[in-house]
Scaffold this active site. Structure first.
Site, PDB file in Angstrom:
ATOM      1  CE  LYS A   6      21.568  19.140  14.629  1.00 47.83           C
ATOM      2  NZ  LYS A   6      22.222  18.014  14.532  1.00 47.83           N
TER       3      LYS A   6
HETATM    4  C1  E4P Z   1      21.768  15.452  15.963  1.00 45.75           C
HETATM    5  O1  E4P Z   1      21.337  16.289  16.086  1.00 45.75           O
HETATM    6  C2  E4P Z   1      23.236  14.838  16.156  1.00 45.75           C
HETATM    7  O2  E4P Z   1      23.937  15.516  15.159  1.00 45.75           O
HETATM    8  C3  E4P Z   1      23.624  13.536  16.272  1.00 45.75           C
HETATM    9  O3  E4P Z   1      22.420  12.914  17.080  1.00 45.75           O
HETATM   10  C4  E4P Z   1      24.932  13.207  16.692  1.00 45.75           C
HETATM   11  O4  E4P Z   1      25.000  11.939  16.819  1.00 45.75           O
HETATM   12  P1  E4P Z   1      26.586  11.057  16.684  1.00 45.75           P
HETATM   13  O5  E4P Z   1      26.992  11.358  18.300  1.00 45.75           O
HETATM   14  O6  E4P Z   1      26.248   9.490  16.551  1.00 45.75           O
HETATM   15  O7  E4P Z   1      27.189  11.741  15.593  1.00 45.75           O
END
Ligand code: E4P
Length: 219
Positions: free
Chosen positions: A85
């Protein structure tokens, strides 16, 4: 094309349960989810990557392209299905380009606009993660962004797949499916909500009662 469901969690038991139901095509994690899991980062990713066959996104905290690439090299040793990521920054897109040239899969995260999604695709990202829930939080309609990105990507031959992230409820998933998003990354509690309908429960109960009644009258 099939819509894929990833689990947005670092909780290995939640992942095991979704895998057993055939509803987990991959996993996404982030530093907040790792903190919540309460285990060492490497240990938990190694566990997850054994439980799920599909891609497992791993996120670091590096800020320069050079450091992101170093982190990526380390994370890639944690499992064969690890995806790196990378945040949506200029340094991030430099790293994505370099990693993609080396055949390392990337997931560009913290995407909040169609222009950012376009840049990520041009950089060669394997996945792009627009955050719908966090846009809703600031009075925008997060899923409109998904339709925009799908329309734009549809005009070209980008191979970047869209992972709808920051999902808070089933309607986010349905709107994403309507827009043709490739993947939804879903918290376990939201996945659970997809299954249920009171008319299904009532129907099963009534059919069972009628089956018993019929059996008794036939005796
Ligand atoms: C996934 O890749 C993200 O990090 C995640 O969906 C973020 O979600 P949130 O906005 O509930 O923290």
């Amino acid at each position: 094309m099939n819509m894929k469901f990833f689990l947005d969690t670092a909780d290995v038991e939640e992942i095991r349960r979704a895998v057993a139901l055939g509803m987990c095509d991959g996993v996404t994690t982030n530093p907040s989810l790792i903190m919540k899991a309460g285990k060492d980062h490497k240990t938990v990713i190694q566990e997850i990557s054994k439980v799920v066959d599909g891609p497992v996104s791993v996120e670091g905290i590096a800020e320069t392209a050079e450091d992101m690439i170093k982190e990526a090299e380390e994370f890639s040793t944690w499992g064969p299905n690890v995806v790196i990521k990378i945040p949506m920054t200029k340094e991030g897109m430099k790293a994505v380009r370099a990693l993609s040239q080396k055949g390392v899969k990337t997931n560009v995260t913290l995407v909040f606009s169609a222009s950012q999604a376009l840049l990520a695709a041009k950089a060669g990202a394997t996945y792009v993660s627009p955050f719908v829930g966090r846009l809703d939080d600031i009075s925008e309609t997060g899923t409109d962004l998904i339709s925009d990105i799908m329309d734009i990507y549809g005009n070209y031959d980008f191979s970047t797949e869209v992972i709808v992230a920051s999902i808070r409820h089933p309607v986010h998933i349905l709107e994403s499916a309507r827009a043709g998003a490739h993947i939804a990354t879903v918290p376990a509690a939201v996945l659970e909500k997809l299954w249920h309908h009171p008319l299904t429960d009532n129907g099963i109960k009534t059919f069972k009662e009628h089956h018993e009644k019929h059996k008794n009258t036939m005796q």
